[in-house]
Design an enzyme around this catalytic site. Structure first.
Site, short mmCIF file in Angstrom:
data_model
loop_
_atom_site.label_atom_id
_atom_site.label_comp_id
_atom_site.label_asym_id
_atom_site.label_seq_id
_atom_site.Cartn_x
_atom_site.Cartn_y
_atom_site.Cartn_z
N SER A 31 1.06 -1.16 -0.05
CA SER A 31 -0.10 0.05 -0.06
C SER A 31 1.16 0.85 0.37
O SER A 31 1.92 1.11 0.02
CB SER A 31 -0.50 -0.49 1.26
OG SER A 31 -0.17 0.19 2.91
N GLU A 71 11.85 2.31 9.60
CA GLU A 71 12.24 0.94 8.93
C GLU A 71 12.98 1.74 8.03
O GLU A 71 13.45 2.95 7.61
CB GLU A 71 10.99 0.84 8.59
CG GLU A 71 10.79 1.07 7.57
CD GLU A 71 9.03 0.51 6.59
OE1 GLU A 71 8.73 0.39 8.01
OE2 GLU A 71 8.83 0.63 5.88
N HIS A 123 5.39 6.47 0.77
CA HIS A 123 6.32 4.99 0.50
C HIS A 123 5.93 3.59 0.35
O HIS A 123 4.41 3.63 0.68
CB HIS A 123 7.27 4.59 1.26
CG HIS A 123 7.24 3.88 2.21
ND1 HIS A 123 7.28 4.65 3.76
CD2 HIS A 123 7.54 2.04 3.02
CE1 HIS A 123 6.62 3.77 4.56
NE2 HIS A 123 7.04 2.98 4.06
#
Length: 417
Positions: free
Chosen positions: A110, A139, A276
């Site tokens: 997504s 992350e 992202h």
């Protein structure tokens, strides 16, 4: 006093999300086959999306030959985490500060971002079934294979070129906002962020029927060879995303987010509020110990567009701003150290028959062998390694990684005080 060796095997868990690569095409399935997961049987038609290694409450790792899971073992043996890390991070109930994963991406994830700590706490309190923990989730993605992703907003002038050249794109935005956006390229950074936020918000909240109509027109133009020069590099991505998620507004994010094509060994870091979407490939992923995702497109899961629009940083730049450049600690060990304290990742290449030594780290670590075979040894013993073997290494433990009859590759995630 610890009642368990400072190095021991752990049992990862798999997540079979729809976007995962199927069967033996997936690195997740490959590693799961070698990880000793009880009852694991490879199904060639099943998607294997993620391999989790850590203590997250959703899916904590097991421990070989123990009834307790990893979090429970660490609760019973706090010295494995170490006093200095426990003083700096919340390690209540054996909670590690990081979560280590392998991702095998067959179709795009997504359009998403991750909230900061304060926002995570608020969202968890408001919607605990959607935002399942109160932690932030910065992350890092480290490519195991060729890897494609959408990563952060492009520089404003580049988005402006698409706004001018792609009528199906700008047709979704109010004409006055389009004009404002095209005129902001020489404005201050603060003004540009405000206009970018307004433009992106209008895109993500556009009428769904209008989105589907404009995508049909765009796809028809591309399939007839009608793309302009500026669209050459993005055409195939748009067609692929539309095949995977027909009529989804997230397809148009290809004209706003950097399209990143990485080779093995390259890494990107995504802090809170950075938009992202991972598109294709196999990666090692390390993050703070959280599963909080705010989604807005390219997904059948619930979308939370208002919260996504509100938390983004709206920093617009080339994608290399997000790159994590490794440092060679030794000729065999490379360190990927993102700009947050929650985790660092080591990539270890040990040639056939040779040994790489790691001095003691102040905090805990988790390591997975991804290629070859060999063993890990410490003062009290050793364990064999093969592709998929996952081990926990307690704080203040020196280890030696020795390759067998082939080169051995190991990825090791850790946190240090």
């Amino acid at each position: 006093m610890s009642t368990i060796e400072p190095v021991f095997r752990i049992i990862p868990t798999t997540q079979n999300y729809d976007w995962g690569k199927k069967g033996s095409d997936s690195k997740v399935a490959e590693f799961a086959s070698g990880a000793g997961i009880p009852g694991f049987s490879l199904n060639e038609s099943a998607p294997y999306a993620e391999l989790w290694m850590g203590t997250h409450v959703k899916s904590p790792s097991g421990v070989v030959d123990k009834e307790q899971n990893l979090a429970q073992i660490l609760t019973m043996n706090p010295s494995l985490i170490g006093d200095r890390v426990s003083q700096r991070f919340d390690t209540t109930n054996g909670n590690l500060p990081f979560l280590f994963k392998v991702l095998a991406i067959g179709k795009a994830l997504s359009i998403q971002t991750h909230p900061d700590k304060k926002t995570s706490e608020q969202l968890h309190a408001q919607q605990p079934k959607v935002y399942t923990d109160p932690n932030h989730k910065p992350e890092m993605a480290l490519a195991l294979t060729d890897f494609k992703a959408l990563c952060g907003f492009m520089p404003i002038p580049r988005i402006a070129e698409y706004v001018k050249d792609v009528p199906e794109f700008n047709a979704l935005i109010d004409p006055s906002t389009v004009t404002e956006f095209l005129n902001c390229t020489h404005s201050s950074e603060l003004e540009q962020k405000a206009v970018l936020k307004k433009f992106f918000s209008e895109l993500m909240t556009a009428d769904v029927t209008k989105i589907a109509t404009q995508l049909q027109t765009l796809v028809a133009r591309y399939r007839s060879g009608g793309q302009k020069h500026a669209e050459e590099g993005i055409k195939d991505l748009v067609l692929t995303l539309n095949e995977q998620y027909p009529g989804d507004v997230g397809v148009f994010c290809a004209f706003m987010l950097n399209y990143v094509r990485m080779t093995p060994g390259q890494a990107i870091f995504l802090g809170a509020g950075e938009p992202h979407a991972y598109v294709q490939g196999d990666i090692m992923e390390c993050m703070a110990n959280s599963d909080n995702v705010i989604r807005a497109g390219l997904t059948p899961k619930p979308k939370d567009i208002p919260n996504l629009v509100s938390v983004l940083t709206y920093m617009a730049s080339d994608w290399d701003k997000h790159m994590v450049k490794p440092v060679d600690v030794t000729p065999r060990t490379r360190k990927y150290d993102p700009p947050i304290p929650d985790f660092t990742v080591l990539q270890v290449h040990t040639p056939k028959g040779e040994t790489e030594s790691h001095e003691a780290i102040q905090g805990p670590s988790i390591a997975i062998a991804t290629e070859g075979s060999g063993r890990v040894s410490w003062g009290g013993g050793d364990l064999d390694l093969q592709a998929g073997s996952v081990i926990f290494v307690g704080a203040e433990t020196k280890i030696d990684i020795t390759a067998g009859d082939s080169n051995l590759v190991v990825y090791r995630a850790y946190v240090a005080a």
